[in-house]
Scaffold this active site. Structure first.
Site, PDB file in Angstrom:
ATOM      1  CD1 TRP A   1     -44.911 -49.864 -44.603  1.00  0.00           C
ATOM      2  CD2 TRP A   1     -43.062 -49.720 -43.336  1.00  0.00           C
ATOM      3  NE1 TRP A   1     -44.319 -51.111 -44.555  1.00  0.00           N
ATOM      4  CE2 TRP A   1     -43.194 -51.053 -43.797  1.00  0.00           C
ATOM      5  CE3 TRP A   1     -41.978 -49.380 -42.520  1.00  0.00           C
ATOM      6  CZ2 TRP A   1     -42.283 -52.052 -43.460  1.00  0.00           C
ATOM      7  CZ3 TRP A   1     -41.068 -50.379 -42.187  1.00  0.00           C
ATOM      8  CH2 TRP A   1     -41.222 -51.691 -42.651  1.00  0.00           C
TER       9      TRP A   1
ATOM     10  CD  GLU B   1     -43.896 -47.185 -47.726  1.00  0.00           C
ATOM     11  OE1 GLU B   1     -43.566 -46.386 -46.818  1.00  0.00           O
ATOM     12  OE2 GLU B   1     -43.073 -47.749 -48.467  1.00  0.00           O
TER      13      GLU B   1
ATOM     14  CE  LYS C   1     -42.327 -54.603 -47.340  1.00  0.00           C
ATOM     15  NZ  LYS C   1     -41.137 -54.047 -46.732  1.00  0.00           N
TER      16      LYS C   1
ATOM     17  CG  ASP D   1     -41.535 -48.830 -51.544  1.00  0.00           C
ATOM     18  OD1 ASP D   1     -40.885 -48.233 -50.668  1.00  0.00           O
ATOM     19  OD2 ASP D   1     -41.015 -49.662 -52.324  1.00  0.00           O
TER      20      ASP D   1
ATOM     21  CG  HIS E   1     -43.669 -51.901 -50.505  1.00  0.00           C
ATOM     22  ND1 HIS E   1     -44.134 -51.113 -49.484  1.00  0.00           N
ATOM     23  CD2 HIS E   1     -42.341 -52.008 -50.293  1.00  0.00           C
ATOM     24  CE1 HIS E   1     -43.145 -50.738 -48.702  1.00  0.00           C
ATOM     25  NE2 HIS E   1     -42.036 -51.265 -49.179  1.00  0.00           N
TER      26      HIS E   1
ATOM     27  CG  HIS F   1     -41.493 -44.544 -50.428  1.00  0.00           C
ATOM     28  ND1 HIS F   1     -41.418 -45.197 -49.223  1.00  0.00           N
ATOM     29  CD2 HIS F   1     -41.602 -43.217 -50.130  1.00  0.00           C
ATOM     30  CE1 HIS F   1     -41.489 -44.317 -48.245  1.00  0.00           C
ATOM     31  NE2 HIS F   1     -41.607 -43.112 -48.757  1.00  0.00           N
TER      32      HIS F   1
ATOM     33  CG  ASP G   1     -39.368 -53.991 -49.872  1.00  0.00           C
ATOM     34  OD1 ASP G   1     -39.128 -52.983 -50.546  1.00  0.00           O
ATOM     35  OD2 ASP G   1     -39.479 -53.976 -48.637  1.00  0.00           O
TER      36      ASP G   1
ATOM     37  CG  ASP H   1     -35.922 -50.978 -49.477  1.00  0.00           C
ATOM     38  OD1 ASP H   1     -36.769 -50.163 -49.859  1.00  0.00           O
ATOM     39  OD2 ASP H   1     -36.171 -51.913 -48.684  1.00  0.00           O
TER      40      ASP H   1
ATOM     41  CG  ASP I   1     -37.919 -46.285 -48.958  1.00  0.00           C
ATOM     42  OD1 ASP I   1     -36.924 -46.279 -48.210  1.00  0.00           O
ATOM     43  OD2 ASP I   1     -38.924 -46.989 -48.747  1.00  0.00           O
TER      44      ASP I   1
HETATM   45  C1  RNT Z   1     -40.388 -50.345 -45.840  1.00  0.00           C
HETATM   46  C2  RNT Z   1     -40.978 -49.124 -46.422  1.00  0.00           C
HETATM   47  C3  RNT Z   1     -40.644 -47.833 -45.730  1.00  0.00           C
HETATM   48  C4  RNT Z   1     -39.217 -47.754 -45.238  1.00  0.00           C
HETATM   49  C5  RNT Z   1     -38.864 -46.400 -44.665  1.00  0.00           C
HETATM   50  C6  RNT Z   1     -37.561 -46.404 -43.946  1.00  0.00           C
HETATM   51  O1  RNT Z   1     -40.720 -51.471 -46.539  1.00  0.00           O
HETATM   52  O2  RNT Z   1     -40.627 -49.051 -47.783  1.00  0.00           O
HETATM   53  O3  RNT Z   1     -40.919 -46.770 -46.568  1.00  0.00           O
HETATM   54  O4  RNT Z   1     -38.312 -48.080 -46.236  1.00  0.00           O
HETATM   55  O5  RNT Z   1     -39.892 -45.970 -43.866  1.00  0.00           O
HETATM   56 ZN    ZN Z   2     -41.063 -47.235 -48.797  1.00  0.00          ZN
END
Ligand code: RNT
Ligand code: ZN
Length: 421
Positions: free
Chosen positions: A182, A221, A223, A261, A264, A288, A296, A298, A328
């Site tokens: 990523w 990954e 986004k 993810d 994202h 994720h 986003d 988290d 994640d």
């Molecule tokens: C960030 C991504 C990625 C990170 C990790 C720490 O937007 O989701 O996966 O959260 O690599």
């Molecule tokens: Zn991620």
């Protein structure tokens, strides 16, 4: 109600709770090490997280060393049922006298051998991630897509080093290791050139992935946006999906996958809806699982609609072995062990819940055009005696039921976390 009564209630609707518990126990979930220390790592402890990533909150007691992180990770693992892997980031390299600090383009397996020993001792698999953030070689917010040759070189070399480390970890553990690239590259404001950075990223990836490594499952990954890169992300979903689809191995299998993810995408765009689309074209679909609040962010995973929907897609498409799940989230505003436990347990709950749905009958109703009964049955399924089966799953997995896990976290906080200055 007892578990046996719940089991009978489910059996009356044609659902086998024993099979559901067994399937949930066996499904591995990759647990991210970075919840324990706010994504800081060990290679630049004074720098903190930045250049593309951010953690908020100042709850006391974060892990500052390898020993602390291992202890905290194991404490959290004792509270989450089911098979687990450790999801590692390259910034968690272990430096000691025999292997002093090196920059990220110089990392090698030796810096992660202690993690492999830890994984072995605890019967855990490992997954791996290059760390392309929190570093001064991020230039103008760009890494692999930078116009600066030196910047690109550094990060290409880092990713190549990481793939080799992942390969060796796989060899050591007799396993396949997911290696997830990523990069936060993007622009805050309207770009003058959208194609150029993507061409550079494509060329960089081609170089990174040129070496065949049999124990590595490669993914990129995707986004849509983040704080500071509101207008453009080089590694968008279209870019990486097309990249993955056009990178087939010798046997016709994809050799690069697009990791999705849950945080994202646009707030009304759902990963649960994308899983079935990707399963038709890719043998693996890496995910994720996180909880985006408006964007986003988290947040810690909860037992919410989207997490249940993601799990339903995994289960009803017969994709337990094909959807590779990693968690994640990183929340520094609450007890970090509790964050792990809540998020991990929530995912496991959603998985078990999905395994207990009348999936076959629902599909038949849909195909027969009986949308009335489909909706009626879906609603009924929500109030089946799920909590008894969940408790039984926890008992079988040897983890605490109900709020008992929380008491363990509070004890650990008093005995261990609160003593960290
Ligand atoms: C960030 C991504 C990625 C990170 C990790 C720490 O937007 O989701 O996966 O959260 O690599
Ligand atoms: Zn991620």
């Amino acid at each position: 109600m007892s578990y046996d009564e719940a089991k009978a209630a489910y059996a009356a609707t044609g659902i086998d709770t024993e099979a559901a518990i067994a399937a949930a126990l066996a499904k591995p979930v990759s647990i991210h090490c970075w919840q324990g220390d706010d994504v800081i790592g060990f290679d630049n402890p004074d720098g903190g997280a930045g250049n593309g990533i951010q953690t908020t909150g100042d709850y006391p007691g974060r892990a500052r060393t390898f020993d602390e992180l291992k202890a905290d990770f194991l404490e959290a693992m004792r509270l989450i049922p089911g098979a687990k892997r450790i999801n590692l980031h390259a910034c968690y390299a272990i430096f000691d006298e025999a292997h002093p600090w090196v920059d990220r383009d110089q990392l090698s397996y030796e810096h992660f051998a202690p993690w492999v020993a830890f994984a072995r001792e605890n019967g855990l698999g490992i997954d791996f991630n290059p760390t392309v953030f929190s570093h001064e070689m991020m230039k103008d917010g760009l890494s692999l897509s930078s116009p600066d040759e030196e910047v690109r070189r550094f990060w290409i070399d880092h990713c190549i080093a990481c793939r080799r480390i992942a390969q060796r970890i796989g060899e050591e553990l007799g396993d396949e290791v997911l290696c997830n690239v990523w990069v936060p590259d993007g622009f805050k404001d309207v770009p003058a050139d959208r194609l150029g950075p993507r061409r550079r990223l494509k060329e960089a990836l081609d170089e990174i992935f040129s070496e065949p490594l049999p124990n590595v499952i490669d993914c990129v990954e995707s986004k849509f946006f983040a704080i500071g890169v509101e207008s453009y992300t080089t590694g968008s979903n279209e870019f990486y999906t097309a990249y993955a689809a056009s990178h087939l191995g010798a046997n016709g299998r994809p050799n690069v996958y697009n990791l999705m993810d849950a945080g994202h995408y646009h707030p009304s765009e759902y990963v649960s809806d994308k899983i079935g689309a990707m399963l038709l074209f890719f043998d693996y679909v890496p995910l994720h699982v996180t909880r985006p609040v408006n964007w986003d962010s988290d947040h810690v995973v909860n037992f919410d609609d989207e997490t249940r929907e993601i799990c339903k897609e995994i289960v009803r498409n017969g994709a337990m072995d094909r959807v590779l799940v990693g968690l994640d989230f990183f929340d520094a505003s609450i007890n970090r062990i509790a964050a792990w436990a809540i998020g991990g347990r929530a995912f496991e709950k959603a998985l078990l819940f999905a395994l207990l749905q009348p999936n076959e009958e629902l599909r038949e109703l849909q195909d027969a055009g009986d949308f009335t009964k489909r909706m009626a049955l879906m609603e009924e399924a929500k109030t089946m005696p799920f909590s008894e089966v969940w408790d039984e799953y926890c008992r079988r997995a040897g983890v605490p039921c109900g709020m008992a896990w929380y008491d363990e976290v509070k004890t650990y906080e008093t005995d261990v976390l609160s003593k960290r200055a």
